[in-house]
Design an enzyme around this catalytic site. Structure first.
Site, PDB file in Angstrom:
ATOM      1  N   CYS A  89       0.909  -1.687  -0.173  1.00 39.85           N
ATOM      2  CA  CYS A  89      -0.321  -0.220  -0.345  1.00 39.85           C
ATOM      3  C   CYS A  89       0.776   1.047   0.218  1.00 39.85           C
ATOM      4  O   CYS A  89       0.927   2.791  -0.651  1.00 39.85           O
ATOM      5  CB  CYS A  89      -0.531   0.044   1.410  1.00 39.85           C
ATOM      6  SG  CYS A  89      -0.237   0.116   2.946  1.00 39.85           S
ATOM      7  N   HIS A 334      -1.775   1.839   7.835  1.00 39.33           N
ATOM      8  CA  HIS A 334      -2.905   1.382   6.052  1.00 39.33           C
ATOM      9  C   HIS A 334      -2.414   2.977   5.443  1.00 39.33           C
ATOM     10  O   HIS A 334      -2.134   4.103   6.446  1.00 39.33           O
ATOM     11  CB  HIS A 334      -3.764   1.068   6.060  1.00 39.33           C
ATOM     12  CG  HIS A 334      -4.006   0.674   4.763  1.00 39.33           C
ATOM     13  ND1 HIS A 334      -3.894   0.183   3.204  1.00 39.33           N
ATOM     14  CD2 HIS A 334      -5.171   1.649   3.683  1.00 39.33           C
ATOM     15  CE1 HIS A 334      -4.089  -0.055   2.375  1.00 39.33           C
ATOM     16  NE2 HIS A 334      -4.580   1.299   2.560  1.00 39.33           N
TER      17      HIS A 334
END
Length: 530
Positions: A89, A334
Site C-alpha cells: 500500500c 495503512h
C-alpha cells in the site's frame, strides 16, 4: 519570486533556472538533501556571497525543450486503481501522488525520455513513464504496478511511503544524467526532476560584532516540518525560518573579523520548487510512536513569507495530493492517498478502490505528506487538458462516482502486468538498492551548520543491523483478505543473507504498517538481536 512556467505557449520551458554566484570562484552548491547522493561543497559558511539573477554557465542543459503534441496530453479524469501485491500500500499511495503531478505526468505522456534513453533496462524514468501512461489512459480498471518500480526497495514488508517516494524521485533524477561522472554539478541542477521538485535553502549568518554576512545555499527536494509544537503547516514553516541567536558557547567564529562573536542565523527559502513536497514529521524518534494529532493545512498556501526576498508579491501554491497514514504507531497502519484530477475533482486512492471525495474531506485528514504545485502551473496545465483532451473508452463520468474501482473490476477484469524481464529487476536492484542508496547518502552528505532535520538517536551495541529500517515488521491479522500473497517472484525460499543482499520483491502477508522514523539523518535499521 515566481519563476517562468514549465509550460508556456505550448512549449516546455525547463530552461529557466534561478541562479546564484559567489564572490569565490570555487563556490558550489552543497548537495545535502537527504534524498539525493550528496557531494561536499567547497562553499564556506564564512564566505560572503552576493546574489544575482544569473548562474555560472553550465556545461550541459539536461532538461527537455520540445513541444508535446495534443495527443500526448493527459486525460482530465481519474485513472486506474492499483492492486495491492501484499504489503505494497505504501508503493501504491506514493505512485498515485506522482502520477497526478501535472509537470511530471505531462512529460511522461510525451514519452520524450524513452525515445532517447540508451539504458533500456533499469531506467526509473522509462519505468515510471510506462506506469503513468498506462494508469491515466485506462480509467475504471485496476492494474498491477510493475515490479521494477520497487526493485531494490521492497522486501515483502511494509515500508515507509515517504522514503519510497523520495527513493523513486532520486532514481528518476539519476536517470536524467547520462554518464553520471561526466556531468558537472551545475548541469545536474538543470535536469527535469530538479527543476520540478528542486529548490534552495539560504542560511544567512550575520556577525553582530562586525556586521559581516555569510550565506550558504543548499539544495532540497522535499521539506520536513516539525509538528510537535505546531498546529498548522503555516506555524511549522514559521518555526523553520525563525531567526536563531548564536551566543555563549554557541557563538559564531566570524571569518570577517576573525573573532568569536554573537551572531544571528536565519534559514529561508531562496528558490522555491515548482512542486512542493512537505513532510509532516509524525515519526520523529526511534520509539516508533506516532504524533497522531491533527495538523491543519490549507488548500492554497502562500510561501512568500518564508522566502529570502520579500515584498515581491504572493507566491501561491495549490494542494493537489495528500498522502495519509492511518494508524496509531509506526508498527501498524495503512497508506492511502487523495489526488486532484485535472478536471478539478478530488479522489481517494486506496489501493484498488477509487472513490470521489470532497475538499472538505481532504482537508480533514491526518496528512503525512502534502503535495503543492504553484497555482500558475496548475492553471496552465488544466487549460492544456481542456484544449487537448483525448477520447476515453471509459471515463469517470460514465460510471456512478460512488462506485469503487473494486466494483468496476467485476465488469472490467484486472489488467495483468506483462511478465517482467528478470534481467530488468536484477539490474535495477544492482544499480539502486535501498541499502546502497542509504549507505552512500550517509557517507557523502555534508554537515552544514544549519541542520533543519536533526534528531538524535542511538543504536544498542548488542544488535546486528540487517536492513536499514528502524523496526521489524509485525504481522497482524487486521486484513485477512490479503493473507494470500499476490506477488511471488521465486519458488525458492531465500536465506537470510540472500534476503539482505537482494532487492527482489518477496511475498508477505497483511497490510500491517511497520515503523519508520522520519529523520533521514538517523539510521533506519531493522534490528535482530544477536
Amino acid at each position: 519570486m515566481e519563476d517562468d512556467s514549465l509550460y508556456l505557449g505550448g512549449e516546455w520551458q525547463f530552461n529557466h533556472f534561478s541562479k546564484l554566484t559567489s564572490s569565490r570562484p570555487d563556490a558550489a552548491f552543497a548537495e545535502i538533501q537527504r534524498t539525493s547522493l550528496p557531494e561536499k561543497s567547497p562553499l564556506s559558511c564564512e564566505t560572503r556571497v552576493d546574489l544575482c539573477d544569473d548562474l555560472a554557465p553550465v556545461a550541459r542543459q539536461l532538461a527537455p525543450r520540445e513541444k508535446p503534441p495534443l495527443s500526448s496530453r493527459r486525460p482530465a479524469a481519474v485513472g486506474a486503481g492499483l492492486q495491492n501485491m501484499g504489503n505494497t500500500c505504501y508503493v501504491n499511495a506514493s505512485l498515485q501522488c506522482l502520477t497526478y503531478k501535472p509537470p511530471l505526468a505531462n512529460y511522461m505522456l510525451f514519452r520524450e525520455h524513452s525515445q532517447t534513453c540508451h539504458r533500456h533496462k533499469g531506467c526509473m524514468l522509462c519505468t515510471m513513464q510506462a506506469h503513468i501512461t498506462r494508469a491515466l489512459h485506462i480509467p475504471g480498471h485496476v492494474i498491477q504496478p510493475s515490479q521494477a518500480l520497487a526493485a531494490g526497495f521492497h522486501r515483502g514488508k511494509q515500508e515507509d511511503a515517504h522514503e519510497f517516494l523520495m527513493f523513486t524521485v532520486d532514481a528518476m533524477r539519476k536517470a536524467c544524467l547520462p554518464g553520471h561522472k561526466q556531468v558537472d554539478r551545475h548541469s545536474k541542477d538543470t535536469t527535469l526532476i530538479h527543476q520540478i521538485f528542486g529548490g534552495y535553502w539560504r542560511s544567512q549568518i550575520k556577525c553582530l560584532h562586525c556586521h559581516g554576512i555569510s550565506d550558504t545555499f543548499d539544495p532540497y527536494l522535499d521539506i520536513a516540518l516539525d509538528i510537535q509544537a505546531a498546529q498548522s503547516v503555516q506555524q511549522a514553516l514559521e518555526q523553520l525560518v525563525k531567526p536563531e541567536e548564536l551566543n555563549g558557547e554557541n557563538a559564531y567564529h566570524c571569518g570577517v573579523c576573525l573573532q568569536r562573536a554573537p551572531a544571528s542565523k536565519t534559514l529561508t527559502l531562496h528558490n522555491s520548487a515548482k512542486v512542493l513536497i512537505l513532510v509532516l514529521k509524525r515519526f520523529p524518534d526511534v520509539t516508533g510512536n506516532k504524533i497522531a494529532k491533527n495538523v491543519q493545512y490549507p488548500e492554497c498556501l502562500d510561501m512568500q513569507p518564508y522566502m529570502s526576498q520579500q515584498n515581491t508579491g504572493p507566491l501561491v501554491y495549490v494542494l493537489y495530493a495528500v498522502l495519509v497514514h492511518a494508524g496509531w504507531s509506526c508498527h501498524n497502519g495503512h497508506y492511502s492517498s487523495y489526488v486532484k484530477a485535472q478536471e478539478g475533482q478530488w479522489y481517494k486512492m486506496d489501493d484498488a478502490e477509487v472513490t470521489a471525495s470532497s475538499i472538505t474531506s481532504v482537508l480533514s485528514q491526518q496528512a503525512y505528506v502534502l503535495f503543492y504545485i504553484q497555482k500558475s502551473e496548475w492553471e496552465r496545465h488544466s487549460e492544456s487538458v481542456s484544449r487537448g483532451r483525448e477520447p476515453r473508452a471509459l471515463g469517470v463520468e460514465d460510471t456512478d462516482r460512488r462506485a469503487t474501482q473494486g466494483e468496476l473490476k467485476r465488469d472490467h477484469p484486472c489488467l495483468q502486468a506483462p511478465e517482467l524481464d528478470e534481467h530488468l529487476v536484477e539490474r535495477a536492484t544492482q544499480e539502486s538498492t535501498l541499502d546502497h542508496w542509504k549507505f552512500l547518502q550517509e557517507q557523502n552528505k555534508t554537515k552544514p551548520e544549519f541542520n533543519v532535520r536533526r534528531v538524535e538517536g542511538t543504536v544498542p551495541p548488542d544488535v546486528l543491523v540487517i536492513h536499514q529500517s528502524k523496526y521489524k515488521c509485525r504481522m497482524k491479522n487486521h486484513h485477512p483478505e490479503q493473507q494470500s500473497s499476490l506477488l511471488n517472484l521465486s519458488s525458492t525460499t531465500p536465506t537470510d543473507q540472500e534476503s539482505m543482499n537482494t532487492g527482489t520483491l518477496a511475498s508477505l502477508r497483511g497490510r500491517t504498517r511497520r515503523s519508520k522514523g522520519k529523520n533521514k539523518h538517523s539510521k533506519r535499521a531493522l534490528l535482530v538481536c544477536q
